[in-house]
Design a protein around this motif. Structure first.
Motif, PDB file in Angstrom:
ATOM      1  N   UNK A  90     -14.196  37.445 -25.610  1.00  0.00           N
ATOM      2  CA  UNK A  90     -13.514  38.854 -25.893  1.00  0.00           C
ATOM      3  C   UNK A  90     -12.773  39.098 -24.678  1.00  0.00           C
ATOM      4  N   UNK A  91     -11.773  40.221 -24.986  1.00  0.00           N
ATOM      5  CA  UNK A  91     -11.156  40.824 -23.950  1.00  0.00           C
ATOM      6  C   UNK A  91     -11.896  42.039 -23.761  1.00  0.00           C
ATOM      7  N   UNK A  92     -11.453  42.503 -22.422  1.00  0.00           N
ATOM      8  CA  UNK A  92     -12.050  44.148 -22.300  1.00  0.00           C
ATOM      9  C   UNK A  92     -11.006  45.031 -22.922  1.00  0.00           C
ATOM     10  N   UNK A  93      -9.606  44.654 -22.723  1.00  0.00           N
ATOM     11  CA  UNK A  93      -8.676  45.363 -23.121  1.00  0.00           C
ATOM     12  C   UNK A  93      -7.570  44.729 -23.740  1.00  0.00           C
ATOM     13  N   UNK A  94      -7.062  44.975 -24.910  1.00  0.00           N
ATOM     14  CA  UNK A  94      -5.797  44.433 -25.365  1.00  0.00           C
ATOM     15  C   UNK A  94      -4.641  45.361 -25.692  1.00  0.00           C
ATOM     16  N   UNK A  95      -3.686  45.041 -25.160  1.00  0.00           N
ATOM     17  CA  UNK A  95      -2.480  45.933 -25.438  1.00  0.00           C
ATOM     18  C   UNK A  95      -1.518  45.517 -26.236  1.00  0.00           C
ATOM     19  N   UNK A 122     -13.437  41.388 -31.000  1.00  0.00           N
ATOM     20  CA  UNK A 122     -12.518  40.378 -30.079  1.00  0.00           C
ATOM     21  C   UNK A 122     -12.141  40.990 -28.860  1.00  0.00           C
ATOM     22  N   UNK A 123     -12.046  42.320 -28.822  1.00  0.00           N
ATOM     23  CA  UNK A 123     -11.719  43.159 -27.627  1.00  0.00           C
ATOM     24  C   UNK A 123     -12.523  44.405 -27.712  1.00  0.00           C
ATOM     25  N   UNK A 124     -12.941  44.707 -26.375  1.00  0.00           N
ATOM     26  CA  UNK A 124     -13.607  46.397 -26.302  1.00  0.00           C
ATOM     27  C   UNK A 124     -12.857  47.252 -26.458  1.00  0.00           C
ATOM     28  N   UNK A 125     -11.702  47.271 -25.912  1.00  0.00           N
ATOM     29  CA  UNK A 125     -10.645  48.492 -26.037  1.00  0.00           C
ATOM     30  C   UNK A 125      -9.220  48.028 -26.230  1.00  0.00           C
ATOM     31  N   UNK A 126      -8.493  49.041 -26.791  1.00  0.00           N
ATOM     32  CA  UNK A 126      -7.122  48.511 -27.204  1.00  0.00           C
ATOM     33  C   UNK A 126      -6.167  49.626 -26.596  1.00  0.00           C
ATOM     34  N   UNK A 127      -4.973  49.269 -26.476  1.00  0.00           N
ATOM     35  CA  UNK A 127      -3.809  50.232 -26.065  1.00  0.00           C
ATOM     36  C   UNK A 127      -2.603  49.806 -26.320  1.00  0.00           C
TER      37      UNK A 127
END
Length: 267
Positions: A90-95, A122-127
């Motif tokens: 997983x990613x912590x943040x995907x932008x 798959x990611x914990x946060x998005x932005x």
């Protein structure tokens, strides 16, 4: 989860140079690594992280989806490929790295796919990154401001991007500053140098501390051990209100990143 204030950027670094930078950073105590699909260095970032032996839950890893992968049927598959290269589940943040050129893929489509990636774990946060106010409004309409953890933008003493910052903050969206040192341009600034001398700090530490005290996260990069170590000291440097006001006065709307055919019409 919140966005850490200080991390290590990897823009323009590849191969062994990238591996050495990330390995050195991790050894010095960096725990936040920022990369992107278009940097073509995710595999090397993953290699450096794996070799460090640092537990995954101690790290905060960010990557960014490139414009070629925005379509609903491509985005999640491309993210899974990034995870494979980074050797993580997983990613912590995907932008979203840039807006879709000429709106080829609607904001609603790629933000919806990114939110689905979050729901899949798959990611914990998005932005988002490099969005205008209008594009942020479209992203908020698509998924809700509560799902947009940060907006990563070019932001340094010479480009303070106040209109975008104020709108993002009004929506509870955190700001991450990239290019905080303006390719080294602000390090030559007489006012920043004077503040650095008064504070017995480096000009880079002053610029980074200014951004963090303004409430932004920063992700400076370096290939030199001494600079990586020195930049960390920005986390404990405290600038006065007078220092902050002096730096606020340096804004000249000097944008350094404006890729033709990809960049939006900036605010």
């Amino acid at each position: 989860m919140s966005i850490p204030a200080f991390g290590l950027g990897t823009f323009r670094l590849q191969g062994q140079v990238l591996i050495d930078s990330v390995s050195t950073g991790l050894a010095l105590g960096y725990r936040v690594i920022d990369t992107a699909q278009i940097y073509e260095n995710e595999a090397e970032v993953g290699e450096a992280i794996a070799a460090s032996g640092i537990a995954r839950d101690e790290l905060f890893i960010t990557s960014k989806i490139w414009v070629a992968n925005f379509a609903k049927e491509r985005l999640i598959d491309s993210l899974k490929e990034s995870l494979r290269k980074l050797q993580t589940d997983y990613l912590d943040l995907t932008l979203i790295h840039w807006p879709s050129p000429k709106n080829q893929v609607p904001v609603e489509e790629f933000m919806g796919a990114l939110l689905e990636a979050k729901q899949l774990g798959l990611t914990r946060l998005i932005g988002v990154s490099n969005f205008t106010v209008d594009l942020m409004q479209q992203a908020i309409a698509a998924v809700g401001a509560e799902h947009i953890a940060t907006h990563q933008i070019e932001l340094h003493p010479y480009l303070q991007n106040r209109k975008v910052v104020e709108f993002a903050q009004s929506q509870g969206i955190h700001i991450t500053s990239y290019m905080t040192l303006a390719y080294g341009e602000v390090l030559k600034d007489p006012i920043i140098q004077q503040i650095a001398e008064r504070r017995q700090a480096s000009a880079a530490q002053v610029a980074l501390a200014w951004a963090m005290q303004s409430g932004y996260s920063v992700i400076p990069s370096s290939t030199k051990h001494a600079n990586l170590q020195s930049n960390l000291k920005a986390c404990t440097l405290i600038l006065s209100e007078a220092d902050m006001a002096l730096i606020a006065g340096l804004d000249r709307n000097q944008r350094l990143t404006n890729p033709k055919g990809i960049a939006p019409h900036w605010d």
